[in-house]
Design a protein around this motif. Structure first.
Motif, PDB file in Angstrom:
ATOM      1  N   ARG A  12       1.137  -1.235  -0.073  1.00 48.56           N
ATOM      2  CA  ARG A  12       0.074   0.023   0.100  1.00 48.56           C
ATOM      3  C   ARG A  12       1.019   0.588  -0.202  1.00 48.56           C
ATOM      4  NH1 ARG A  12      -2.881   3.914   2.715  1.00 48.56           N
ATOM      5  NH2 ARG A  12      -5.340   3.787   2.577  1.00 48.56           N
ATOM      6  N   ALA A  13       1.756   1.190   0.892  1.00 52.23           N
ATOM      7  CA  ALA A  13       2.650   2.302   0.834  1.00 52.23           C
ATOM      8  C   ALA A  13       3.593   2.409  -0.007  1.00 52.23           C
ATOM      9  CB  ALA A  13       3.727   2.747   2.117  1.00 52.23           C
ATOM     10  N   ASP A  17       3.399   5.713  -2.650  1.00 48.43           N
ATOM     11  CA  ASP A  17       4.474   6.488  -2.958  1.00 48.43           C
ATOM     12  C   ASP A  17       4.505   6.735  -4.721  1.00 48.43           C
ATOM     13  OD1 ASP A  17       5.048   6.782  -0.381  1.00 48.43           O
ATOM     14  OD2 ASP A  17       7.183   5.384   0.018  1.00 48.43           O
ATOM     15  N   GLN A  18       4.726   5.834  -5.244  1.00 51.77           N
ATOM     16  CA  GLN A  18       4.874   5.465  -6.928  1.00 51.77           C
ATOM     17  C   GLN A  18       3.347   6.414  -7.310  1.00 51.77           C
ATOM     18  OE1 GLN A  18       4.890   1.286  -7.499  1.00 51.77           O
ATOM     19  NE2 GLN A  18       6.743   1.492  -8.473  1.00 51.77           N
ATOM     20  N   ALA A  19       2.569   6.456  -6.642  1.00 50.76           N
ATOM     21  CA  ALA A  19       0.997   7.185  -7.717  1.00 50.76           C
ATOM     22  C   ALA A  19       1.294   8.756  -7.083  1.00 50.76           C
ATOM     23  CB  ALA A  19       0.042   6.849  -6.159  1.00 50.76           C
ATOM     24  N   GLU A  20       2.117   8.954  -6.234  1.00 53.73           N
ATOM     25  CA  GLU A  20       2.433  10.565  -5.689  1.00 53.73           C
ATOM     26  C   GLU A  20       3.231  11.160  -7.131  1.00 53.73           C
ATOM     27  OE1 GLU A  20       3.683  11.983  -1.693  1.00 53.73           O
ATOM     28  OE2 GLU A  20       2.267  11.081  -0.821  1.00 53.73           O
ATOM     29  N   PRO A  47      -2.853  -4.423  -6.873  1.00 52.60           N
ATOM     30  CA  PRO A  47      -3.078  -3.732  -5.811  1.00 52.60           C
ATOM     31  C   PRO A  47      -5.083  -3.457  -5.797  1.00 52.60           C
ATOM     32  CG  PRO A  47      -1.629  -2.869  -7.821  1.00 52.60           C
ATOM     33  CD  PRO A  47      -2.008  -4.450  -7.820  1.00 52.60           C
ATOM     34  N   ARG A  48      -5.420  -4.112  -5.812  1.00 52.58           N
ATOM     35  CA  ARG A  48      -6.945  -3.593  -5.907  1.00 52.58           C
ATOM     36  C   ARG A  48      -7.149  -4.829  -4.324  1.00 52.58           C
ATOM     37  NH1 ARG A  48      -9.073  -2.026  -9.697  1.00 52.58           N
ATOM     38  NH2 ARG A  48      -8.443  -2.379 -12.117  1.00 52.58           N
ATOM     39  N   LYS A  49      -5.759  -5.732  -3.628  1.00 51.14           N
ATOM     40  CA  LYS A  49      -6.623  -5.515  -2.622  1.00 51.14           C
ATOM     41  C   LYS A  49      -6.452  -4.263  -1.337  1.00 51.14           C
ATOM     42  CE  LYS A  49      -3.672 -10.075  -2.858  1.00 51.14           C
ATOM     43  NZ  LYS A  49      -2.714 -10.978  -3.445  1.00 51.14           N
ATOM     44  N   HIS A  50      -5.613  -3.708  -1.672  1.00 53.37           N
ATOM     45  CA  HIS A  50      -5.226  -2.466  -1.233  1.00 53.37           C
ATOM     46  C   HIS A  50      -6.661  -0.922  -1.649  1.00 53.37           C
ATOM     47  CE1 HIS A  50      -2.758  -3.818   1.060  1.00 53.37           C
ATOM     48  NE2 HIS A  50      -2.076  -4.606   0.346  1.00 53.37           N
ATOM     49  N   PHE A  51      -7.058  -0.675  -3.101  1.00 53.56           N
ATOM     50  CA  PHE A  51      -7.415  -0.366  -3.672  1.00 53.56           C
ATOM     51  C   PHE A  51      -8.340  -0.971  -4.401  1.00 53.56           C
ATOM     52  CE2 PHE A  51      -2.870   2.355  -2.659  1.00 53.56           C
ATOM     53  CZ  PHE A  51      -3.403   2.453  -2.142  1.00 53.56           C
TER      54      PHE A  51
END
Length: 196
Positions: A12-13, A17-20, A47-51
């Motif tokens: 998730r982090a 970080d990458q999304a920012e 990623p769908r596990k978090h978003f």
């Protein structure tokens, strides 16, 4: 192509970080969960596990931005010798954030305005609470009446947000923005002293 195994301790982090970074470099349209997964070296479904979807990712980014900005404002104002300097420090912290993170600031205040998630709403309230704390310190210093704190917090917030938006959109320079904040605070304090 087979999915790559998950190998990050805190995906998730890593994704945030990458999304920012993507938001900074390519803007909002450049953000995709699939692309973030590829860059993180995980399966496209990880990623769908978090978003649950892209909107959930944007919510998390906006939430993170509000929390970080609130913390930066609090830290800047905490080291000021008096209320006037605390206001200036808070305004400067806001401007620094706007200069460094214009796309994130836009996401926080424009893209997530309609029907924000509870987490985004709570994080935004944290930012306004940081501003209210600074104004409440002005009450303790005898600068304002307690009944004026809410109104003055909104005025201060609108002033720094407006200045930050002008800088982020390149309508004014950072140094002009710093000057505007300083002038606004001078007027702000002069108005408060005449109101007593």
């Amino acid at each position: 192509m087979p999915d790559r195994p998950f190998h990050h301790g805190n995906l998730r982090a890593v994704l945030l970080d990458q999304a920012e970074a993507v938001l900074r470099e390519r803007g909002l349209d450049g953000l995709s969960l699939r692309e973030l997964a590829r860059e993180a070296g995980v399966s496209h479904g990880a990623p769908r596990k978090h978003f649950i979807d892209r909107n959930a990712l944007l919510d998390a980014l906006a939430e993170r931005g509000f929390v970080r900005l609130a913390d930066e404002i609090h830290q800047a104002a905490a080291h000021a010798p008096d209320h006037a300097h605390a206001l200036q420090a808070a305004g400067s912290a806001y401007v620094r954030f706007a200069v460094k993170e214009p796309a994130l600031l836009d996401l926080m205040f424009a893209a997530k305005v309609d029907a924000p998630s509870e987490a985004v709403r709570t994080a935004a309230e944290r930012l306004f609470a940081a501003m209210a704390d600074i104004m409440s310190a002005g009450v303790e210093a005898g600068v304002y009446d307690a009944s004026d704190v809410d109104r003055l917090t909104l005025v201060l917030s609108a002033t720094v947000q407006g200045t930050a938006s002008l800088i982020a959109s390149r309508r004014i320079t950072t140094s002009q923005g710093e000057g505007l904040i300083k002038d606004a605070i001078t007027l702000f304090l002069a108005g408060a002293s005449t109101a007593h």
